[in-house]
Design a protein around this motif. Sequence first.
Motif, PDB file in Angstrom:
ATOM      1  N   THR A  81      -2.460   2.809  -8.603  1.00  0.00           N
ATOM      2  CA  THR A  81      -1.365   2.059  -7.988  1.00  0.00           C
ATOM      3  C   THR A  81      -1.245   2.260  -6.480  1.00  0.00           C
ATOM      4  OG1 THR A  81       0.066   3.819  -8.839  1.00  0.00           O
ATOM      5  CG2 THR A  81       0.150   1.703  -9.978  1.00  0.00           C
ATOM      6  N   VAL A  82      -1.848   3.313  -5.939  1.00  0.00           N
ATOM      7  CA  VAL A  82      -1.825   3.483  -4.484  1.00  0.00           C
ATOM      8  C   VAL A  82      -3.229   3.853  -3.999  1.00  0.00           C
ATOM      9  CG1 VAL A  82      -0.887   4.775  -2.527  1.00  0.00           C
ATOM     10  CG2 VAL A  82       0.618   4.163  -4.421  1.00  0.00           C
TER      11      VAL A  82
ATOM     12  N   ARG B 286      -4.292  -7.552 -10.595  1.00  0.00           N
ATOM     13  CA  ARG B 286      -3.177  -6.638 -10.367  1.00  0.00           C
ATOM     14  C   ARG B 286      -1.978  -7.318  -9.732  1.00  0.00           C
ATOM     15  NH1 ARG B 286      -4.459  -1.362 -10.873  1.00  0.00           N
ATOM     16  NH2 ARG B 286      -2.265  -1.077 -10.651  1.00  0.00           N
TER      17      ARG B 286
ATOM     18  N   SER C 222       2.469  -7.659  -6.205  1.00  0.00           N
ATOM     19  CA  SER C 222       1.344  -6.756  -6.405  1.00  0.00           C
ATOM     20  C   SER C 222       1.765  -5.481  -7.135  1.00  0.00           C
ATOM     21  CB  SER C 222       0.744  -6.426  -5.046  1.00  0.00           C
ATOM     22  OG  SER C 222      -0.371  -5.612  -5.215  1.00  0.00           O
ATOM     23  N   THR C 223       0.919  -5.030  -8.063  1.00  0.00           N
ATOM     24  CA  THR C 223       1.172  -3.765  -8.759  1.00  0.00           C
ATOM     25  C   THR C 223       0.308  -2.632  -8.189  1.00  0.00           C
ATOM     26  OG1 THR C 223      -0.477  -4.244 -10.468  1.00  0.00           O
ATOM     27  CG2 THR C 223       1.784  -4.929 -10.914  1.00  0.00           C
ATOM     28  N   VAL C 224      -0.237  -2.864  -7.020  1.00  0.00           N
ATOM     29  CA  VAL C 224      -0.983  -1.798  -6.344  1.00  0.00           C
ATOM     30  C   VAL C 224      -0.781  -1.946  -4.836  1.00  0.00           C
ATOM     31  CG1 VAL C 224      -3.145  -3.136  -6.385  1.00  0.00           C
ATOM     32  CG2 VAL C 224      -3.256  -0.671  -6.051  1.00  0.00           C
ATOM     33  N   ALA C 225      -0.607  -0.795  -4.174  1.00  0.00           N
ATOM     34  CA  ALA C 225      -0.497  -0.776  -2.714  1.00  0.00           C
ATOM     35  C   ALA C 225      -1.825  -0.287  -2.144  1.00  0.00           C
ATOM     36  CB  ALA C 225       0.629   0.153  -2.283  1.00  0.00           C
ATOM     37  N   ILE C 226      -2.429  -1.092  -1.305  1.00  0.00           N
ATOM     38  CA  ILE C 226      -3.708  -0.705  -0.700  1.00  0.00           C
ATOM     39  C   ILE C 226      -3.513  -0.710   0.818  1.00  0.00           C
ATOM     40  CG2 ILE C 226      -6.173  -1.239  -0.513  1.00  0.00           C
ATOM     41  CD1 ILE C 226      -5.682  -3.107  -3.031  1.00  0.00           C
ATOM     42  N   VAL C 227      -3.705   0.440   1.420  1.00  0.00           N
ATOM     43  CA  VAL C 227      -3.511   0.512   2.871  1.00  0.00           C
ATOM     44  C   VAL C 227      -4.743   1.124   3.531  1.00  0.00           C
ATOM     45  CG1 VAL C 227      -2.008   1.263   4.748  1.00  0.00           C
ATOM     46  CG2 VAL C 227      -1.043   0.905   2.478  1.00  0.00           C
TER      47      VAL C 227
END
Lengths: 607, 350
Positions: free
Chosen positions: A236-237, A261, A269-274
Amino acid sequence: MTAALAAPSPTGGAKTRINDFSIQVATVNGSGSQTANTVLLRAIFQMGVFVSGKNLFPSNIAGLPTWFTIRASAQGYVARKVSNEMLILMNPETAKEDIAKADPGALVIYDEPLQLDKLRSDLAYTPVPFQKLVTASCPEPKLHKLVKNMIYVGVAARLLGIDMEEVKKAIAKQLKGKAKAVELNQTACMAGYDWAMENLEDQDHIKVVRDNKTQGLIIIDGNEACALGALFAGVTVVGWYPITPASSLVETFIEYAEEYRKDPKTGKSTVAIVQMEDELASAGVVLSAGWAGARSMTSTAGPGISLMSEFIGLGYYVEAPGVFFNVARTGPSTGLPTRTQQSDVELCAKCSHGDTLHVNLYPGTMEECFQFSYDAFDLAEKFQTPIFVVTDLDLGMQNWASKPFAYPAKPYDRGKVLNQQQLADMKDWGRYKDVDGDGICYRSLPGTPGGKGAYLTRGSGHNAYAQYSEKPEDYLEVMGRLKRKYETAKAFVPGPVFRNQGSDKGVLAFGSSDPAVIEAQDVLLAQGLKTDYLRLRALPFTAEVDAYVKEKKVVYVVEQNRDGQMANLFRETYPEHATKFKSVLHYDGHAIDAKSIVDQITAFEQK
Amino acid sequence: MTTATPSAPVPAAPTNKLGFTKQDYVGSKSTLCAGCGHDAITAQIINAAFESSIEGHRVTKYSGIGCSSKTPAYFMNQGWGFNSVHGRMPSIATGASLANRTLINIGVSGDGDSMSIGMGQFVHAVRRNIPMIYIIEDNGVYGLTKGQFSATADKGSHLKSGAVNDFPPIDPCTLAIELGCGFVARCFSGNPKQLNAILKAAFAYQGTVVLDVISPCVTFNNHDASTRSYKHVKDHDFPLHDLGFIQYSEVEDVEIPAGQTEIVTFPDGSKVAIKAIHEGYEPTDRFGAMKAIHESMAKGEFLTGLLYINPTQPPLPEMLNLVDEPLATLGEDLLKPSPAELDKIMQALM
């Protein structure tokens, strides 16, 4: 037009190598040759022939030389093979050197103006007028450079006997159905094929003959397989920072996340991508997200792990979960960023200052890249600690044939996390109290209502109640328990895989060395030497590894680094057996090959 | 025989809207030097959280390394805390705030932790508009390692030992404005009223709040030749305005005086009432604010108050279009694709 001919090889009369050869293509980086090479590989694969590809590319966007090797093997060997039966030489910069290194008897397809045929008399030359063919077949001059490579695919297909329908299908697949590009490339490829039909005699040196070995298989690289594992594991992250050869792991994940996702109800969104500012920050994001209850990961290579080391030690000591993918490359320092190595073994085993021990997973196949990535998230949350998934450039970025992945049906193990009610019911809860005796404590997540369970996580000394402490007994209790927790992990990490021939001589390897070891084992057997092969799949060493080490008279530890890092871990773990471990090494940046292993083991045996 | 004197009834401690007393917002006992400015900041965090009826269990406190970074232990024991590594507090706040977007994030750092070793993380956290109150407890020295200069020390200022700082200071506030921060404030730890109002406004703000609090180090940087001593800062502190903060739930009940007061409204309806003291300072004018701060710094003054405010910028979880519920607690049903979806992916790879 020059009457080019594929003369019978100077080693003429030798048996035709059917579905058993290597082709090396030399091109210029950035010329679009990767597409052409993948098409050639796919076409052979679609012919039902087991095939593997290795891209040897420079750390450069365009202009430097690059080589792509395709190996077809009826026996299913997929390791790099050092000798090549066919060369396709498109790069003027390297052509002479490539010729000098060629194996006697090799077929050489080359760009006609290079005039290579006078250099050696023991090769079979096929000059091709690429420029003329591309001018005639492609109406857009600015695309000539890109499309030119597709012509050698056509010529090779003709010489090897590959069905052009399979080549066309492979082009459509590779270009994902983009109609104009597909047509342009198919036309160029056909031009090469037609020219070869008209101008070249057939050859009987190497051939592709339709087989059924690849039915139902997929072609994938390890980074994509790992990305899929993380997708199904419900990461999720993601905090990451670009680095070769690890970037495509997250980049592929991003593509899949776009589709799989999103909350179907809201589209959110069910995922945080940074993409973070560096690897240090990426590690911070991974560990704090894990601490707060998310499934978190990053993907990096050796230099990134070096930068993350301080944080990884924090994660170990405060017991925060997180998955760290290390797609290893050739070190030290910047090293050879686009070449492979297994030289981060000790780094990942004991990453960070102070006493630290980490769980490491070493997938050796595409299915394991998928499954171990899935499992890594369970292990991270179960053991509340950073988990390393260690692959390398060879696994991560090269194309591999694989069985389709089995669905990971096992439900997620979110570990010992207390909810509001459990916290309310629990008497005398301490964040670092070993209630169950397995070294794994119960944790609470920030934001849990009810007024119970809050604590302050600190990288400084702490006691079982997470309070600041400099007392020796508190320090010893925590460090002793962390060791106990590591011991507990032995029962939960993947055990080794054996390939035994009934011998007291062991060969031990891990990760991407697997195909070369299997092949070497067969060669050694043919020479009269039986070996029992153990493929290690994780740290800590499990009970099966203990038994193997005790039982064998000698253990050849095969690894792709200079210092025998895995052998060092073994000598340290089993000091009473230290003299058994003999290092078989390959670390020049190229993937390991069977011959190197055979030669070194044979030399040891002759001592 | 003595008779017990009837004791006076103990008045019940006042409670806030959640029914909590101020005692519910305190932390462990401070171990900092007596008189440390940081403890005054801690006291105002406690007051502001109590007065704003902040839910303690949602508060998450982050820090790096240094004297300032010890302070999360000294307030709000109801909330979780993460004392991490030197200069890396912002990335810790980033990960946790993404994992659970319902958390109320407070980061406490120092001038060494943020302006030297942690500069990279500071600027990028601000750029990304992480939802957090980022407090820099700024004393111009490294306290915990016994008084070396930090990067906010003024050029020409002296250490106790007599050493002179040759380098120009980095100003976290103008830097934050430059980076696009929508809530930038400076306070003096010796002005609790101002700090209290700003912290209450900060709790209502959605993105990154950069709050630089000049907080003299009584042990290593409080001597006569220091430009960060209590006396020096008190003499050179120029409050820009009187601030009033009105929480969204109270907006109906509060009468905002007409005239000289400027009102800034937050997305949740809360309002900040700004009554100017310093003529002509306009905290919604980004470039004007930068100019005024630079001019005052050149004169050796500290402009304090709400230096810049623009409450419209979306915080990171919103920019990433994350689901409303915490990512941390999403179920497997929502996270794991189905067997049919795996099959589709595999087919595409054949």
